[in-house]
Design a protein around this motif. Structure first.
Motif, PDB file in Angstrom:
ATOM      1  N   GLY A  71       0.819  -1.209   0.000  1.00  0.00           N
ATOM      2  CA  GLY A  71       0.000   0.000   0.000  1.00  0.00           C
ATOM      3  C   GLY A  71       0.850   1.256   0.000  1.00  0.00           C
ATOM      4  O   GLY A  71       0.552   2.228  -0.706  1.00  0.00           O
ATOM      5  N   TYR A  72       1.914   1.234   0.775  1.00  0.00           N
ATOM      6  CA  TYR A  72       2.827   2.384   0.830  1.00  0.00           C
ATOM      7  C   TYR A  72       3.450   2.649  -0.535  1.00  0.00           C
ATOM      8  O   TYR A  72       3.538   3.797  -0.982  1.00  0.00           O
ATOM      9  N   LEU A  73       3.859   1.595  -1.205  1.00  0.00           N
ATOM     10  CA  LEU A  73       4.487   1.741  -2.519  1.00  0.00           C
ATOM     11  C   LEU A  73       3.507   2.321  -3.534  1.00  0.00           C
ATOM     12  O   LEU A  73       3.865   3.200  -4.339  1.00  0.00           O
ATOM     13  N   ILE A  74       2.261   1.861  -3.502  1.00  0.00           N
ATOM     14  CA  ILE A  74       1.245   2.389  -4.421  1.00  0.00           C
ATOM     15  C   ILE A  74       1.012   3.875  -4.158  1.00  0.00           C
ATOM     16  O   ILE A  74       1.024   4.703  -5.083  1.00  0.00           O
ATOM     17  N   GLU A  75       0.796   4.227  -2.899  1.00  0.00           N
ATOM     18  CA  GLU A  75       0.507   5.619  -2.563  1.00  0.00           C
ATOM     19  C   GLU A  75       1.706   6.520  -2.844  1.00  0.00           C
ATOM     20  O   GLU A  75       1.548   7.648  -3.319  1.00  0.00           O
ATOM     21  N   TYR A  76       2.898   6.029  -2.575  1.00  0.00           N
ATOM     22  CA  TYR A  76       4.101   6.840  -2.786  1.00  0.00           C
ATOM     23  C   TYR A  76       4.316   7.104  -4.272  1.00  0.00           C
ATOM     24  O   TYR A  76       4.671   8.215  -4.676  1.00  0.00           O
ATOM     25  N   SER A  77       4.096   6.089  -5.088  1.00  0.00           N
ATOM     26  CA  SER A  77       4.276   6.263  -6.530  1.00  0.00           C
ATOM     27  C   SER A  77       3.226   7.208  -7.102  1.00  0.00           C
ATOM     28  O   SER A  77       3.521   8.021  -7.985  1.00  0.00           O
ATOM     29  N   LEU A  78       2.000   7.130  -6.599  1.00  0.00           N
ATOM     30  CA  LEU A  78       0.964   8.061  -7.049  1.00  0.00           C
ATOM     31  C   LEU A  78       1.290   9.489  -6.607  1.00  0.00           C
ATOM     32  O   LEU A  78       0.964  10.452  -7.311  1.00  0.00           O
ATOM     33  N   ASN A  82       1.373  13.237  -8.511  1.00  0.00           N
ATOM     34  CA  ASN A  82       0.670  14.405  -7.980  1.00  0.00           C
ATOM     35  C   ASN A  82       1.569  15.637  -7.924  1.00  0.00           C
ATOM     36  O   ASN A  82       1.087  16.779  -7.994  1.00  0.00           O
ATOM     37  N   ILE A  83       2.870  15.409  -7.779  1.00  0.00           N
ATOM     38  CA  ILE A  83       3.810  16.520  -7.671  1.00  0.00           C
ATOM     39  C   ILE A  83       3.755  17.412  -8.909  1.00  0.00           C
ATOM     40  O   ILE A  83       3.931  18.632  -8.825  1.00  0.00           O
ATOM     41  N   PHE A  84       3.482  16.813 -10.069  1.00  0.00           N
ATOM     42  CA  PHE A  84       3.372  17.594 -11.305  1.00  0.00           C
ATOM     43  C   PHE A  84       2.329  18.701 -11.150  1.00  0.00           C
ATOM     44  O   PHE A  84       2.561  19.853 -11.536  1.00  0.00           O
ATOM     45  N   VAL A  85       1.194  18.364 -10.575  1.00  0.00           N
ATOM     46  CA  VAL A  85       0.125  19.351 -10.403  1.00  0.00           C
ATOM     47  C   VAL A  85       0.518  20.382  -9.348  1.00  0.00           C
ATOM     48  O   VAL A  85       0.232  21.577  -9.494  1.00  0.00           O
ATOM     49  N   PHE A  86       1.191  19.943  -8.289  1.00  0.00           N
ATOM     50  CA  PHE A  86       1.643  20.893  -7.271  1.00  0.00           C
ATOM     51  C   PHE A  86       2.602  21.922  -7.872  1.00  0.00           C
ATOM     52  O   PHE A  86       2.554  23.105  -7.521  1.00  0.00           O
ATOM     53  N   VAL A  87       3.472  21.466  -8.761  1.00  0.00           N
ATOM     54  CA  VAL A  87       4.400  22.385  -9.430  1.00  0.00           C
ATOM     55  C   VAL A  87       3.617  23.443 -10.199  1.00  0.00           C
ATOM     56  O   VAL A  87       3.939  24.641 -10.155  1.00  0.00           O
ATOM     57  N   LEU A  88       2.567  23.019 -10.901  1.00  0.00           N
ATOM     58  CA  LEU A  88       1.748  23.954 -11.674  1.00  0.00           C
ATOM     59  C   LEU A  88       1.027  24.948 -10.760  1.00  0.00           C
ATOM     60  O   LEU A  88       0.931  26.140 -11.072  1.00  0.00           O
ATOM     61  N   ILE A  89       0.523  24.451  -9.638  1.00  0.00           N
ATOM     62  CA  ILE A  89      -0.197  25.329  -8.705  1.00  0.00           C
ATOM     63  C   ILE A  89       0.738  26.399  -8.156  1.00  0.00           C
ATOM     64  O   ILE A  89       0.414  27.596  -8.150  1.00  0.00           O
ATOM     65  N   PHE A  90       1.905  25.988  -7.702  1.00  0.00           N
ATOM     66  CA  PHE A  90       2.857  26.951  -7.141  1.00  0.00           C
ATOM     67  C   PHE A  90       3.331  27.940  -8.209  1.00  0.00           C
ATOM     68  O   PHE A  90       3.543  29.124  -7.915  1.00  0.00           O
ATOM     69  N   SER A 239       9.507  16.703   1.081  1.00  0.00           N
ATOM     70  CA  SER A 239      10.890  16.580   0.620  1.00  0.00           C
ATOM     71  C   SER A 239      10.945  15.997  -0.787  1.00  0.00           C
ATOM     72  O   SER A 239      11.796  16.375  -1.599  1.00  0.00           O
ATOM     73  N   LEU A 240      10.000  15.092  -1.100  1.00  0.00           N
ATOM     74  CA  LEU A 240       9.955  14.521  -2.443  1.00  0.00           C
ATOM     75  C   LEU A 240       9.632  15.595  -3.474  1.00  0.00           C
ATOM     76  O   LEU A 240      10.169  15.579  -4.590  1.00  0.00           O
ATOM     77  N   PHE A 242      10.470  18.835  -3.369  1.00  0.00           N
ATOM     78  CA  PHE A 242      11.662  19.639  -3.638  1.00  0.00           C
ATOM     79  C   PHE A 242      12.739  18.831  -4.364  1.00  0.00           C
ATOM     80  O   PHE A 242      13.582  19.402  -5.051  1.00  0.00           O
ATOM     81  N   LEU A 243      12.694  17.513  -4.220  1.00  0.00           N
ATOM     82  CA  LEU A 243      13.652  16.665  -4.928  1.00  0.00           C
ATOM     83  C   LEU A 243      13.282  16.515  -6.399  1.00  0.00           C
ATOM     84  O   LEU A 243      14.150  16.550  -7.281  1.00  0.00           O
ATOM     85  N   LEU A 244      11.983  16.359  -6.673  1.00  0.00           N
ATOM     86  CA  LEU A 244      11.556  16.005  -8.025  1.00  0.00           C
ATOM     87  C   LEU A 244      10.979  17.162  -8.833  1.00  0.00           C
ATOM     88  O   LEU A 244      10.764  17.010 -10.040  1.00  0.00           O
ATOM     89  N   ALA A 245      10.722  18.306  -8.188  1.00  0.00           N
ATOM     90  CA  ALA A 245      10.054  19.409  -8.889  1.00  0.00           C
ATOM     91  C   ALA A 245      10.786  19.804 -10.169  1.00  0.00           C
ATOM     92  O   ALA A 245      10.160  20.114 -11.186  1.00  0.00           O
ATOM     93  N   GLY A 246      12.102  19.778 -10.122  1.00  0.00           N
ATOM     94  CA  GLY A 246      12.869  20.152 -11.304  1.00  0.00           C
ATOM     95  C   GLY A 246      13.194  18.992 -12.221  1.00  0.00           C
ATOM     96  O   GLY A 246      13.859  19.181 -13.252  1.00  0.00           O
ATOM     97  N   LEU A 247      12.734  17.794 -11.859  1.00  0.00           N
ATOM     98  CA  LEU A 247      13.073  16.605 -12.649  1.00  0.00           C
ATOM     99  C   LEU A 247      11.856  15.939 -13.282  1.00  0.00           C
ATOM    100  O   LEU A 247      11.993  14.876 -13.889  1.00  0.00           O
ATOM    101  N   MET A 248      10.676  16.551 -13.133  1.00  0.00           N
ATOM    102  CA  MET A 248       9.460  15.883 -13.584  1.00  0.00           C
ATOM    103  C   MET A 248       9.469  15.596 -15.083  1.00  0.00           C
ATOM    104  O   MET A 248       8.866  14.629 -15.547  1.00  0.00           O
ATOM    105  N   ASP A 249      10.169  16.429 -15.858  1.00  0.00           N
ATOM    106  CA  ASP A 249      10.227  16.202 -17.304  1.00  0.00           C
ATOM    107  C   ASP A 249      10.963  14.916 -17.657  1.00  0.00           C
ATOM    108  O   ASP A 249      10.834  14.416 -18.783  1.00  0.00           O
TER     109      ASP A 249
END
Length: 311
Positions: A71-78, A82-90, A239-240, A242-249
């Protein structure tokens, strides 16, 4: 096996202590989280979750521990998607980097309440009406098909009914005031744009939860495992981000991998009474799908990154 109320209390105490320590460390740092620091904190959050999984193994047995890990792996991967949308919102609200961390922290607190409520309601539905499992499974298959065959829609925040009404009803300042959600202006309390951003983040997380929470019901219907695996995945989201925001592409095939994961989980849920899939096999399939799609994503974009570095 019923989980002791003290286990629930201990878990929440640990969660709020962890959030408090993380928030204190961020305030003390006083600057934007670097990629290195974000990576270190991401690793720490993962290790904390794995340590909790060991506690689950010790107190509730290996089956529950395996359910938690899956369950943790599923939620973490999803959460990565979700971070993609957070980047757009910010980006849309032009939120300063230092203010983003506070929104994410309080977003986690809000998620504790919203997801806890949704999980309790979902479990009550499944226990009372078993056929709801099949509906959840069908819903996940539809979600997987949409992720697989439709391009990611870029949300238009400016035209949202809620935001239009919010700007009409709520007193909101035109500029940010550090990390404050509200300030006193000319003797009148007003919300800042950061508060509006916070509202959008919470609503967005609620929408994400509608997709992600049914997925874990295919793994387990133990309220404690469903809830804690969700929350542990969310705790590392800041923390994820800030780690992935610049790497989503670079994660070009992640959405495809998540579609296959949700599709598999949906099928597992529909077949639960006719062809139950072993826990270890479920975990293995999910790990293989995510590892493969992330791996080929990084390989595909490796040349692109190398070309940019040479410029």
């Amino acid at each position: 096996m019923t989980t002791s109320i003290w286990f629930w209390i201990a878990f929440h105490i640990g969660v709020f202590i962890a959030i408090g320590i993380d928030l204190f460390a961020s305030k003390r740092r006083g600057r934007e989280l670097s990629m290195r620091a974000a990576f270190q904190r991401t690793v720490i959050w993962v290790l904390v979750s794995l340590a909790f999984n060991a506690v689950v193994w010790r107190l509730k047995g290996p089956h529950h521990a395996l359910d938690f890990l899956t369950g943790y792996l599923i939620e973490y991967s999803l959460s990565m998607d979700n971070i993609f949308v957070f980047v757009l919102i910010f980006a849309h609200f032009r939120v300063p980097p230092l203010a983003q961390r506070r929104v994410l922290v309080w977003g986690i607190v809000g998620a504790l309440i919203m997801r806890g409520t949704m999980i309790l309601c979902g479990i009550a539905l499944v226990q009372r009406f078993h056929f709801v499992l099949y509906l959840f499974g069908a819903f996940l298959l539809i979600t997987a098909a949409r992720m697989l065959f439709r391009k990611r829609a870029v949300p238009d925040f400016t035209e949202g009914w809620l935001l239009r009404r919010g700007r009409q009803i709520l007193p909101i300042t035109r500029e940010y005031h550090a990390e404050h959600f509200h300030v006193r202006v000319d003797g009148r309390w007003m919300l800042t744009p950061l508060a509006l951003t916070m509202m959008v983040i919470e609503i967005t997380d609620l929408i994400f939860a509608v997709d992600s929470i049914p997925a874990i019901f295919a793994i387990t219907r133990d309220p404690f495992i469903v809830y804690t695996s969700n929350i542990c995945a969310i705790l590392g989201l800041r923390s994820l981000y800030f780690l992935l925001a610049g790497l989503m592409d670079r994660f070009v095939y992640l959405r495809t991998g998540l579609a296959f994961v949700l599709g598999f989980v949906g099928i597992k849920m529909i077949l639960v009474d006719y062809f139950p899939i072993p826990r270890s096999l479920s975990l293995g399939i999910i790990v293989v799908i995510l590892t493969f799609t992330i791996g080929i994503s990084m390989l595909k974009t490796q040349n692109q990154v190398a070309g940019e570095d040479r410029k």
